[in-house]
Design an enzyme around this catalytic site. Structure first.
Site, PDB file in Angstrom:
ATOM      1  CG  HIS A 170      -1.789  -1.119   1.423  1.00 15.82           C
ATOM      2  ND1 HIS A 170      -2.967  -1.300   0.714  1.00 15.82           N
ATOM      3  CD2 HIS A 170      -1.709  -2.184   2.269  1.00 15.82           C
ATOM      4  CE1 HIS A 170      -3.562  -2.411   1.112  1.00 15.82           C
ATOM      5  NE2 HIS A 170      -2.823  -2.970   2.044  1.00 15.82           N
TER       6      HIS A 170
HETATM    7  O1  RIB Z   1      -5.103   0.182   4.474  1.00 20.30           O
HETATM    8  C1  RIB Z   1      -3.710   0.171   4.356  1.00 20.30           C
HETATM    9  C2  RIB Z   1      -3.095   1.214   5.228  1.00 20.30           C
HETATM   10  O2  RIB Z   1      -3.379   0.925   6.599  1.00 20.30           O
HETATM   11  C3  RIB Z   1      -1.554   1.241   5.139  1.00 20.30           C
HETATM   12  O3  RIB Z   1      -1.102   2.547   5.328  1.00 20.30           O
HETATM   13  C4  RIB Z   1      -1.121   0.353   6.270  1.00 20.30           C
HETATM   14  O4  RIB Z   1       0.173   0.699   6.765  1.00 20.30           O
HETATM   15  C5  RIB Z   1      -2.156   0.688   7.317  1.00 20.30           C
HETATM   16  O5  RIB Z   1      -1.755   1.872   7.965  1.00 20.30           O
END
Ligand code: RIB
Ligand code: CA
Length: 305
Positions: A232
């Site tokens: 992500h």
């Molecule tokens: O949904 C993904 C996000 O949530 C990313 O930033 C992960 O590190 C969590 O913080």
């Protein structure tokens, strides 16, 4: 010409990869890192950011600790996807000192001390620090060159509730404040980060790394990939280096900030939909060349100590 970048994060293993990617990209000059409660409490996310920057040879980059809980809630929402220590139990050298001063204040100072629109602000955790910064010094976020946010889910289901993605669910009020702040906002929702899939052989290749950062990345990812095989938080950082790897669509978004089953849900109006409550306020990133993304991350980490 280096890009001046601040990263607000909640390490977290995918945040860790984003920090290592930023450190390994020569076109990025990290001005500071701010941390927020999210994946783990803010004391842990600050310590983790400090340890990771020291590992990457960036001990001169200061880390500021920020909000310990979201707007309107008595305690932070966190998760154990990244392990109790937030980095999958990987052993790192003890953390150096966390810089004094609250993250939100420091963000406002840095954005106002620098020439307008000269800093790229990357936010890859709950948006509490950015929202506090905007509330303390209205117009701060619009002073950034761009604000790149990993969060939300537009045309796909959420990952913490069916309606919401973790960062926006953890502090929905902050997410709505940031999305309506009038900044040059690029949003990296699950629509694109769900395409950033780490192939098992790509992770395994870190096992043969010749450098400490590569070996640590492999150890962290081995733990993380079992829970969430998606990079992500690397997406916004990678976009800064190679925006051509991504597809964007302008849209107007509103975040449901109310408590309840749709807290953190993003309502998006794409294109010229006449019923949109306003003009487009974000550039939603909805596609990525994942193979090229993974190559970029591996090559950047290979440049580190
Ligand atoms: O949904 C993904 C996000 O949530 C990313 O930033 C992960 O590190 C969590 O913080
Ligand atoms: Ca994160």
């Amino acid at each position: 010409m280096s890009m001046h970048v601040i990263i607000d994060c909640d390490p977290g293993i995918d945040d860790a990869l984003a920090l290592l990617l930023a450190a390994g990209l020569p076109q990025i000059e990290l001005l500071a890192v701010t941390t927020v409660a999210g994946n783990r409490p803010v004391e842990i996310t600050a310590r983790n950011a400090r340890q990771l920057l020291d590992l990457a040879g960036r001990s001169a980059v200061r880390v500021y600790a920020g909000a310990a809980r979201p707007f309107g809630y008595r305690e932070a929402r966190c998760n154990l996807v990244h392990g109790a220590d937030g980095l999958g139990g990987v052993a790192l050298a003890p953390a150096g000192p966390i810089a004094p001063g609250a993250a939100a204040l420091r963000l406002a100072q840095l954005l106002h001390e620098a020439p307008a629109r000269s800093i790229d602000l990357v936010a890859i955790g709950p948006l509490t620090n950015l929202a506090l910064c905007e509330m303390l010094a209205p117009g701060s976020l619009a002073r950034a060159r761009r604000v790149l946010v990993m969060g939300g889910a537009l045309r796909v289901p959420g990952n913490i509730t069916p309606a919401a993605e973790f960062n926006f669910h953890a502090d929905p009020t902050a997410a709505q404040i940031v999305c309506q702040a009038g900044a040059e906002l690029l949003l990296f929702p699950l629509d694109v980060t769900s395409q950033a899939v780490m192939a098992p052989d790509w992770i395994a290749a870190f096992g043969g790394a010749a450098n400490a950062c590569g070996m640590v990345a492999g150890q962290m990812l081995a733990a993380y990939a079992l829970q969430d095989p998606l990079l992500h938080d690397a997406c916004p950082v990678a976009w800064l280096a190679r925006p051509g790897l991504f597809r964007t669509e302008d849209c107007h978004v509103q975040v449901d900030w109310r408590d309840g089953p749709s807290a953190g849900h993003v309502q998006a109006w794409f294109g010229e939909r006449g019923d949109a409550p306003g003009a487009p306020n974000v550039r939603a990133v909805t596609g990525v060349d994942n193979h090229a993304l993974l190559d970029m991350v591996a090559q950047a980490i290979a440049r580190l100590p």
